[in-house]
Scaffold this motif. Structure first.
Motif, PDB file in Angstrom:
ATOM      1  N   LEU A 192       5.607 -30.351  35.634  1.00 56.31           N
ATOM      2  CA  LEU A 192       5.275 -29.058  36.243  1.00 56.31           C
ATOM      3  C   LEU A 192       4.983 -29.269  37.719  1.00 56.31           C
ATOM      4  O   LEU A 192       4.083 -30.032  38.088  1.00 56.31           O
ATOM      5  CB  LEU A 192       4.055 -28.446  35.536  1.00 56.31           C
ATOM      6  N   VAL A 193       5.772 -28.612  38.557  1.00 57.50           N
ATOM      7  CA  VAL A 193       5.555 -28.718  39.999  1.00 57.50           C
ATOM      8  C   VAL A 193       5.291 -27.320  40.548  1.00 57.50           C
ATOM      9  O   VAL A 193       6.092 -26.407  40.342  1.00 57.50           O
ATOM     10  CB  VAL A 193       6.794 -29.311  40.707  1.00 57.50           C
ATOM     11  N   VAL A 222       9.663 -27.865  35.402  1.00 55.29           N
ATOM     12  CA  VAL A 222       9.273 -26.463  35.545  1.00 55.29           C
ATOM     13  C   VAL A 222       8.726 -26.286  36.954  1.00 55.29           C
ATOM     14  O   VAL A 222       7.808 -26.994  37.359  1.00 55.29           O
ATOM     15  CB  VAL A 222       8.201 -26.071  34.490  1.00 55.29           C
ATOM     16  N   HIS A 223       9.340 -25.352  37.665  1.00 52.51           N
ATOM     17  CA  HIS A 223       9.052 -25.240  39.088  1.00 52.51           C
ATOM     18  C   HIS A 223       8.419 -23.871  39.368  1.00 52.51           C
ATOM     19  O   HIS A 223       8.991 -22.842  39.020  1.00 52.51           O
ATOM     20  CB  HIS A 223      10.369 -25.378  39.860  1.00 52.51           C
ATOM     21  N   VAL A 224       7.233 -23.891  39.983  1.00 52.99           N
ATOM     22  CA  VAL A 224       6.587 -22.628  40.342  1.00 52.99           C
ATOM     23  C   VAL A 224       6.602 -22.495  41.858  1.00 52.99           C
ATOM     24  O   VAL A 224       6.119 -23.381  42.563  1.00 52.99           O
ATOM     25  CB  VAL A 224       5.125 -22.570  39.830  1.00 52.99           C
ATOM     26  N   THR A 225       7.169 -21.398  42.352  1.00 54.15           N
ATOM     27  CA  THR A 225       7.227 -21.198  43.806  1.00 54.15           C
ATOM     28  C   THR A 225       6.683 -19.818  44.138  1.00 54.15           C
ATOM     29  O   THR A 225       6.617 -18.934  43.282  1.00 54.15           O
ATOM     30  CB  THR A 225       8.667 -21.279  44.354  1.00 54.15           C
ATOM     31  N   ALA A 226       6.318 -19.652  45.392  1.00 55.44           N
ATOM     32  CA  ALA A 226       5.865 -18.327  45.832  1.00 55.44           C
ATOM     33  C   ALA A 226       6.284 -18.116  47.263  1.00 55.44           C
ATOM     34  O   ALA A 226       6.320 -19.053  48.064  1.00 55.44           O
ATOM     35  CB  ALA A 226       4.351 -18.221  45.704  1.00 55.44           C
ATOM     36  N   LYS A 227       6.659 -16.867  47.582  1.00 54.93           N
ATOM     37  CA  LYS A 227       7.026 -16.556  48.966  1.00 54.93           C
ATOM     38  C   LYS A 227       6.648 -15.117  49.264  1.00 54.93           C
ATOM     39  O   LYS A 227       6.450 -14.300  48.349  1.00 54.93           O
ATOM     40  CB  LYS A 227       8.527 -16.762  49.175  1.00 54.93           C
ATOM     41  N   VAL A 241       8.901 -18.570  38.423  1.00 52.66           N
ATOM     42  CA  VAL A 241       8.764 -19.727  37.539  1.00 52.66           C
ATOM     43  C   VAL A 241      10.169 -20.083  37.070  1.00 52.66           C
ATOM     44  O   VAL A 241      10.843 -19.280  36.426  1.00 52.66           O
ATOM     45  CB  VAL A 241       7.856 -19.398  36.332  1.00 52.66           C
ATOM     46  N   ILE A 242      10.597 -21.276  37.458  1.00 54.74           N
ATOM     47  CA  ILE A 242      11.996 -21.659  37.244  1.00 54.74           C
ATOM     48  C   ILE A 242      12.082 -22.842  36.287  1.00 54.74           C
ATOM     49  O   ILE A 242      11.339 -23.812  36.434  1.00 54.74           O
ATOM     50  CB  ILE A 242      12.643 -22.053  38.593  1.00 54.74           C
ATOM     51  N   ASP A 243      12.960 -22.731  35.309  1.00 54.22           N
ATOM     52  CA  ASP A 243      13.187 -23.907  34.455  1.00 54.22           C
ATOM     53  C   ASP A 243      14.682 -24.197  34.363  1.00 54.22           C
ATOM     54  O   ASP A 243      15.515 -23.341  34.644  1.00 54.22           O
ATOM     55  CB  ASP A 243      12.578 -23.688  33.058  1.00 54.22           C
ATOM     56  N   ARG A 244      14.988 -25.424  33.985  1.00 55.88           N
ATOM     57  CA  ARG A 244      16.388 -25.808  33.798  1.00 55.88           C
ATOM     58  C   ARG A 244      16.633 -25.997  32.306  1.00 55.88           C
ATOM     59  O   ARG A 244      17.218 -26.964  31.871  1.00 55.88           O
ATOM     60  CB  ARG A 244      16.682 -27.104  34.551  1.00 55.88           C
ATOM     61  N   GLY A 245      16.172 -25.055  31.511  1.00 59.24           N
ATOM     62  CA  GLY A 245      16.193 -25.216  30.065  1.00 59.24           C
ATOM     63  C   GLY A 245      17.403 -24.598  29.409  1.00 59.24           C
ATOM     64  O   GLY A 245      18.491 -24.529  29.981  1.00 59.24           O
ATOM     65  N   ILE A 246      17.165 -24.047  28.196  1.00 62.97           N
ATOM     66  CA  ILE A 246      18.285 -23.597  27.385  1.00 62.97           C
ATOM     67  C   ILE A 246      18.861 -22.274  27.869  1.00 62.97           C
ATOM     68  O   ILE A 246      19.987 -21.921  27.538  1.00 62.97           O
ATOM     69  CB  ILE A 246      17.864 -23.464  25.895  1.00 62.97           C
TER      70      ILE A 246
END
Lengths: 123, 519
Positions: free
Chosen positions: B363-364, B402-407, B417-422
């Motif tokens: 988790l980043v 799992v990537h959490v970003t904010a702008k 909240v971004i994932d590279r999942g299914i």
């Protein structure tokens, strides 16, 4: 001003002991009162740096304690107040915020470790 | 006084047959008064000017006698001359079907007069007869339309019909109707869900369809606790460019659904009760893992972290259930304050990191401290964020990121909240935010209640923000939500003591709900 002395007013013995234990371990000087009346008396007798007050208390509600303390103006401005509750949607809990609590936390979410973080930020 | 005016209002309609006697009495009084005045003036003048020499007793006696004589002579005259008018009135009373003890005047008794009065009476009687005839005819054979309308008025369901301009053409007594305070149009008095109202559906089908039908269940006209609350199942049919373009049928299911509302109360009560032990379990796990930190083997630490993660998930589920039950009862209330997105994340970050590492995910979170502050209820937004992160953890692959970003975007702060999942196909994405929705595949592989995204959307919407999902199958998903920047709404918040009413512009259940809850 760093926080050194803390008064916990919490009627649930399990929960009260949990906070007291971890706060003491972290080096704070902690007193713990179970009832609302005792809590108010203790808060009036001694100038604590922080009051950790439960809303749903026997005898005297958390909000009533804050109101009563505000009457003695010498006490409130220097004591920080954290309100804890598991009924955050109740009107009573809502009012606590407007009564000038510094933080307002849900007990089920605020584990002792998190509580220490919050206190550190307040100090 | 109040009573008098009350009685005046409810006084029965005056009867026509009473007119004549009142009129006649009025006429006698006026004529008598006029005669008395005339006689007194005449004799008075004679007395004063000395034409007649009388003492006062004789003066009064003579005056009275003269007045009485005059009166006796005029009464038969008045009676004779007003006879025709009396007959006219009685004739009209007769044809109006008002009960009358007086016999209707006979036109033939005026035969010899040749002044047209006989014809007047005859005309009145003829017209009266015509009218009575048409009335009885109509009663015997009502038109098809009238029969149908009679049926519609009596039917057990509500019916409301609108034309292509959204104007109400017809509503039967069972349909709840109110007049919109802004547009002055009559509309259905119902509280639809925010994002799924009748209006939006009609707007949508008007664009895209010729004919369409759909149903709503459990739509009520009042908020829980208000008087005369009814809960309806409704069906709506739409047929483009018909005179009756939109036809709404309402089935009153109040008695059926009310017990379920009580159940909802029970759920909320039970969830509250769960929170006490959860507080203790989570707290003491925290204390123990801290105190035992040096004594536990790595294996045992792993077990401990699983305990902690599960307890924190349990707490999240309870929060979701509590919030959903409040939201469904229109009781969810947020207390917005100036908050930093970063601070909100920090309060849940430990839990989230633990959840990620317990399931071997990375988790980043990159939430800049420099972002503008938002107007948010920190607890509620924390719950949204943990729902999204928890989903990303569940639906990504072992070892995945799992990537959490904010702008900052204009007026808002956007968190993703971004994932590279299914990932998910489009058909799943469309239904994601519906209550209890779980895709077929997720039902088999991942635990969950299907309530997290539903309540997340409710919470973000109540902040005046939006939430959305984008996904590519087998390539991952991105969930983003926006919250209004504090400065842009600070004024509105001040005027509504930090509650969220002011942020939601459109008139929906939410606003009504909040104002009610505030009492």
């Amino acid at each position: 001003m760093p926080i050194k002395t803390i008064l916990v007013i919490e009627d649930d013995r399990f929960i009260g002991e949990m906070y007291v234990r971890s706060l003491k371990k972290a080096g704070y000087e902690v007193d713990w009162m179970v009832g609302g009346n005792d809590g108010l008396v203790a808060a009036r007798n001694k100038q604590y740096d922080l009051l950790l007050i439960d809303i749903m208390l026997p005898e005297r509600r958390g909000n009533e304690i804050m109101d009563a303390l505000r009457g003695k103006e010498d006490l409130i401005p220097e004591s920080k107040i954290i309100v804890i509750t598991n009924f955050e949607q109740d009107e009573e809990s809502r009012m606590a915020m407007e009564r000038g609590a510094d933080a307002y936390l849900i007990k089920a979410e605020i584990t002792p470790k998190k509580l220490l973080d919050v206190i550190e930020k307040l100090g | 006084m109040g009573l008098d005016s009350e009685q005046n209002k409810t006084a029965p309609k005056p009867l026509m047959r009473d007119f004549w006697s009142k009129y006649r009495m009025r006429m006698y009084v006026i004529v008598t008064a006029a005669q008395c005045a005339f006689v007194l003036t005449a004799f008075g003048l004679m007395w004063v000017t000395g034409i007649m020499h009388l003492d006062w007793l004789a003066f009064i006696l003579i005056s009275l006698l003269s007045a009485a004589l005059l009166n006796i002579m005029t009464i038969p005259l008045i009676y004779a001359q007003s006879r025709q008018f009396r007959d006219l009135v009685h004739a009209v009373v007769h044809v109006s079907n008002e009960p009358n003890a007086v016999k209707p005047p006979n036109p033939n008794s005026y035969e010899s007069r040749h002044d047209g009065f006989k014809e007047i009476l005859q005309t009145i009687y003829e017209r009266g007869a015509d009218k009575a005839e048409t009335e009885t005819k109509e009663e015997k054979a009502p038109t098809k339309g009238e029969e149908i309308e009679d049926g519609v008025v009596n039917m057990a369901s509500g019916l409301a019909i609108f034309n292509g301009k959204d104007e109400l053409i017809y509503a039967n007594p069972r349909a709840p109707i109110r007049t919109d305070s802004k547009t002055k149009k009559e509309t259905l008095d119902l509280i639809f869900p925010d994002d799924d109202s009748l209006e939006t559906w009609i707007a949508d089908v008007r664009e895209n369809e010729i004919r369409a039908e759909r149903e709503w269940t459990r739509i009520s006209n009042k908020l829980p606790g208000e008087k005369e609350r009814h809960i309806y199942d409704i069906t709506v049919s739409y047929h483009k460019d018909r005179r009756a373009e939109v036809v709404v049928t309402l089935f009153d299911r109040t008695t059926l659904y009310t017990p379920e509302e009580d159940e909802l109360d029970f759920i909320s009560f039970a969830a509250h009760e769960l929170r006490g032990p959860i507080t203790v379990i989570r707290g003491y796990l925290d204390v123990i893992s801290d105190e035992l930190d040096k004594d536990l083997s790595d294996d045992q630490k792993e077990l401990m972290s699983r305990l902690i993660v599960s307890a924190s998930r349990l707490s999240s589920y309870v929060n979701n259930i509590l919030n959903a039950s409040r939201y469904d009862r229109k009781h969810l209330k947020l207390h917005l304050s100036e908050s930093k997105m970063r601070d909100i994340y920090d309060t849940i970050s430990d839990d989230m990191q633990m959840r990620a590492s317990a399931q071997n995910r990375i988790l980043v979170a990159e939430i800049p401290k420099s972002l503008p502050t938002v107007a948010a209820d920190p607890n509620a937004v924390g719950e949204v964020l943990s729902n999204l992160i928890d989903n990303a953890i569940k639906y990504s692959n072992e070892g995945g990121l799992v990537h959490v970003t904010a702008k900052a975007t204009p007026g808002f702060v956007e968190v993703s909240v971004i994932d590279r999942g299914i990932g998910m196909p489009e058909s799943v994405v469309r239904n994601l935010f519906h209550k209890f929705y779980r895709s077929h595949r997720s039902r088999e592989t991942v635990a969950g209640t299907g309530i997290g995204l539903y309540i997340s959307k409710a919470i973000i919407g109540s902040h005046g923000g939006t939430i959305q999902a984008r996904s590519i199958e087998n390539d991952g998903s991105t969930f983003s939500f926006t919250l209004p920047i504090y400065d842009t709404v600070a004024e509105k918040l001040k005027s509504s003591d930090n509650s969220n009413e002011a942020l939601i512009e459109h008139g929906s259940g939410w606003i009504r709900n909040h104002s009610m809850y505030r009492g």
